[in-house]
Design an enzyme around this catalytic site. Structure first.
Site, PDB file in Angstrom:
ATOM      1  N   HIS A   1       5.035 -28.849  63.370  1.00  0.00           N
ATOM      2  CA  HIS A   1       5.641 -27.598  63.888  1.00  0.00           C
ATOM      3  C   HIS A   1       4.947 -26.412  63.233  1.00  0.00           C
ATOM      4  CE1 HIS A   1       9.386 -25.198  65.170  1.00  0.00           C
ATOM      5  NE2 HIS A   1       8.534 -24.335  64.655  1.00  0.00           N
TER       6      HIS A   1
ATOM      7  N   HIS B   1       3.236 -22.214  63.983  1.00  0.00           N
ATOM      8  CA  HIS B   1       2.916 -21.052  64.826  1.00  0.00           C
ATOM      9  C   HIS B   1       1.525 -20.560  64.443  1.00  0.00           C
ATOM     10  CE1 HIS B   1       7.131 -20.619  66.198  1.00  0.00           C
ATOM     11  NE2 HIS B   1       7.379 -21.169  65.022  1.00  0.00           N
TER      12      HIS B   1
ATOM     13  N   LYS C   1       9.238 -27.448  74.362  1.00  0.00           N
ATOM     14  CA  LYS C   1      10.079 -26.783  73.368  1.00  0.00           C
ATOM     15  C   LYS C   1      11.237 -26.033  74.029  1.00  0.00           C
ATOM     16  CE  LYS C   1      11.249 -24.850  69.426  1.00  0.00           C
ATOM     17  NZ  LYS C   1      10.656 -24.445  68.167  1.00  0.00           N
TER      18      LYS C   1
ATOM     19  N   HIS D   1      14.890 -25.817  69.139  1.00  0.00           N
ATOM     20  CA  HIS D   1      15.345 -24.806  68.180  1.00  0.00           C
ATOM     21  C   HIS D   1      16.866 -24.834  68.261  1.00  0.00           C
ATOM     22  CE1 HIS D   1      14.949 -20.931  65.873  1.00  0.00           C
ATOM     23  NE2 HIS D   1      16.229 -20.943  66.206  1.00  0.00           N
TER      24      HIS D   1
ATOM     25  N   HIS E   1      13.087 -27.866  62.276  1.00  0.00           N
ATOM     26  CA  HIS E   1      13.398 -27.065  61.079  1.00  0.00           C
ATOM     27  C   HIS E   1      14.893 -27.040  60.756  1.00  0.00           C
ATOM     28  CE1 HIS E   1      14.059 -24.165  64.272  1.00  0.00           C
ATOM     29  NE2 HIS E   1      12.799 -23.885  64.430  1.00  0.00           N
TER      30      HIS E   1
ATOM     31  N   ASP F   1       6.715 -24.984  60.075  1.00  0.00           N
ATOM     32  CA  ASP F   1       7.191 -23.759  60.718  1.00  0.00           C
ATOM     33  C   ASP F   1       6.511 -22.528  60.114  1.00  0.00           C
ATOM     34  OD1 ASP F   1       8.493 -22.273  62.613  1.00  0.00           O
ATOM     35  OD2 ASP F   1      10.408 -22.215  61.563  1.00  0.00           O
TER      36      ASP F   1
HETATM   37  O1  DOR Z   1      11.347 -17.745  61.350  1.00  0.00           O
HETATM   38  C1  DOR Z   1      10.931 -18.043  62.456  1.00  0.00           C
HETATM   39  N1  DOR Z   1       9.788 -17.504  62.946  1.00  0.00           N
HETATM   40  N2  DOR Z   1      11.638 -18.879  63.214  1.00  0.00           N
HETATM   41  C2  DOR Z   1      11.323 -19.122  64.489  1.00  0.00           C
HETATM   42  O2  DOR Z   1      12.041 -19.859  65.119  1.00  0.00           O
HETATM   43  C3  DOR Z   1      10.170 -18.447  65.118  1.00  0.00           C
HETATM   44  C4  DOR Z   1       9.208 -18.006  64.132  1.00  0.00           C
HETATM   45  C5  DOR Z   1       8.209 -17.028  64.697  1.00  0.00           C
HETATM   46  O3  DOR Z   1       7.603 -17.315  65.739  1.00  0.00           O
HETATM   47  O4  DOR Z   1       8.000 -15.976  64.090  1.00  0.00           O
HETATM   48 ZN    ZN Z   2       9.047 -22.329  64.577  1.00  0.00          ZN
END
Ligand code: DOR
Ligand code: ZN
Length: 344
Positions: free
Chosen positions: A14, A16, A100, A137, A175, A248
């Site tokens: 997971h 980004h 997702k 989520h 998460h 995450d």
């Molecule tokens: O803290 C987070 N940031 N939680 C999420 O679910 C998304 C992520 C983000 O894309 O910034």
């Molecule tokens: Zn995330």
């Protein structure tokens, strides 16, 4: 005392990676630590089609140095209008590994998320039929639910009904942050698993208010009370195949964090494995790090284990206060403190 650990190369289930300049800034950190990663689709606009996922995958590879050994595993952002045929075709073509579910307005770039799971039942049925995992989520977004209760209420109001309706759907509860989530995942069959971040293993909600407001400790789902952090540590280090590594890592430019309405997200990619190693050592479970980081994830997803190995040595590393990368200024998790394992 163990001074070196050698494990199979881990994967991040997971992460980004963003897009554009931020992608260039952060992707090399993830690719240095992990062989594969599940790439979150919450770009603006979101990655909702197989064509846009394939194009994003190409941009990720282009952001890495030539010859980097890294495989991005792409995901589809589900909306109320999600198209089961396109998603199933994208899965069959090897473009989509998973899809997702963001409840609408739960977090960063989730405005196009699902307003009611009932709207996507045909898609979820198809995913169950073809064995495509659903990544969740797990927070309700109702304004009357306290932010610290949103995950526990999601289990009661959404997840239990979803699993009752689609008992064979593979679901990753992403998460997780509460002891309720751990108890729930433990009580389910082998098709329900969870990822756990390094930050939810290290910090509880006090970290957001230690001597003043601390935006770099703010993420979603928000860190909870100490009893929940302890339950997560127990689950991660238990050896249960239901729990695996998902950082995450969610970078935001420093000015977007330090704002009157700061963004949610903790950038942990640069020292993620070192951060998990600290937890496993503190819990007397270094011998279980490999299973959590490198085995349970691929086994759940039905993918081969990585062949390459990676070693960590006991050695002090000082995490910088901030990092400049490809024009972005980012504050890493553990900024200003020391970690005691280093990737060789
Ligand atoms: O803290 C987070 N940031 N939680 C999420 O679910 C998304 C992520 C983000 O894309 O910034
Ligand atoms: Zn995330």
């Amino acid at each position: 005392m163990t001074d070196t650990i050698t494990i199979r190369r881990p994967d991040d289930w997971h992460v980004h990676l963003r897009d554009g300049a931020m992608l260039e800034a952060v992707a090399p950190f993830t690719a240095r630590q992990f062989a594969r990663a599940i790439i979150m689709p919450n770009l603006s606009p979101p990655v909702t089609t197989a064509a846009s996922a394939a194009a994003y995958r190409d941009r990720i590879m282009a952001a890495l140095p030539e010859g980097t050994d890294f495989t991005p595993l792409m995901t589809c952002y589900l909306t109320d209008d999600a198209d089961a045929d396109d998603i199933a075709a994208g899965h069959a073509a090897g473009i989509f590994t998973a899809a997702k579910l963001y409840p609408a307005n739960a977090t960063t770039n989730s405005a196009h998320g699902v307003t009611d799971v009932a709207h996507i039942m045909p898609v979820l049925e198809r995913m169950q039929d073809i064995g495509m995992p659903l990544l969740v989520h797990g927070e309700v977004t109702d304004g009357d639910i306290d932010i610290f209760d949103r995950e526990a209420v999601f289990i009661e109001r959404v997840l239990k009904q979803l699993i009752a309706a689609l008992p064979d759907l593979k679901i990753v509860f992403e998460h997780i942050t509460t002891e309720q989530a751990v108890q729930f995942v433990d009580s389910c069959g082998p098709n329900i698993a969870a990822t756990i971040t390094p930050h939810h293993l290290h910090i509880n909600r006090n970290a957001m208010f230690a001597g003043g407001i601390r935006p770099h400790a703010y993420c979603l789902p928000v860190a909870k009370r100490e009893q929940h952090r302890l339950a997560l540590r127990k689950a991660a280090t238990s050896g249960s195949p239901k729990y695996f590594l998902g950082t995450d890592s969610a970078p935001h430019e420093i000015h977007a964090k330090l704002s009157a309405c700061g963004c949610a997200g903790i950038f942990n990619a640069p020292y993620a494995l070192e951060s998990y190693a600290a937890v496993f050592e503190e819990e007397g479970a270094l011998d279980r790090l490999e299973a959590f980081a490198s085995e349970h994830g691929p086994n759940f997803y039905g993918l081969p284990l990585n062949e390459a190995m990676v070693s960590l040595e006991r050695s002090n590393i000082h995490v910088p206060d901030d990092m400049e990368s490809a024009g972005s200024r980012l504050v890493p998790f553990h900024a200003g403190s020391d970690l005691h394992w280093r990737i060789l």
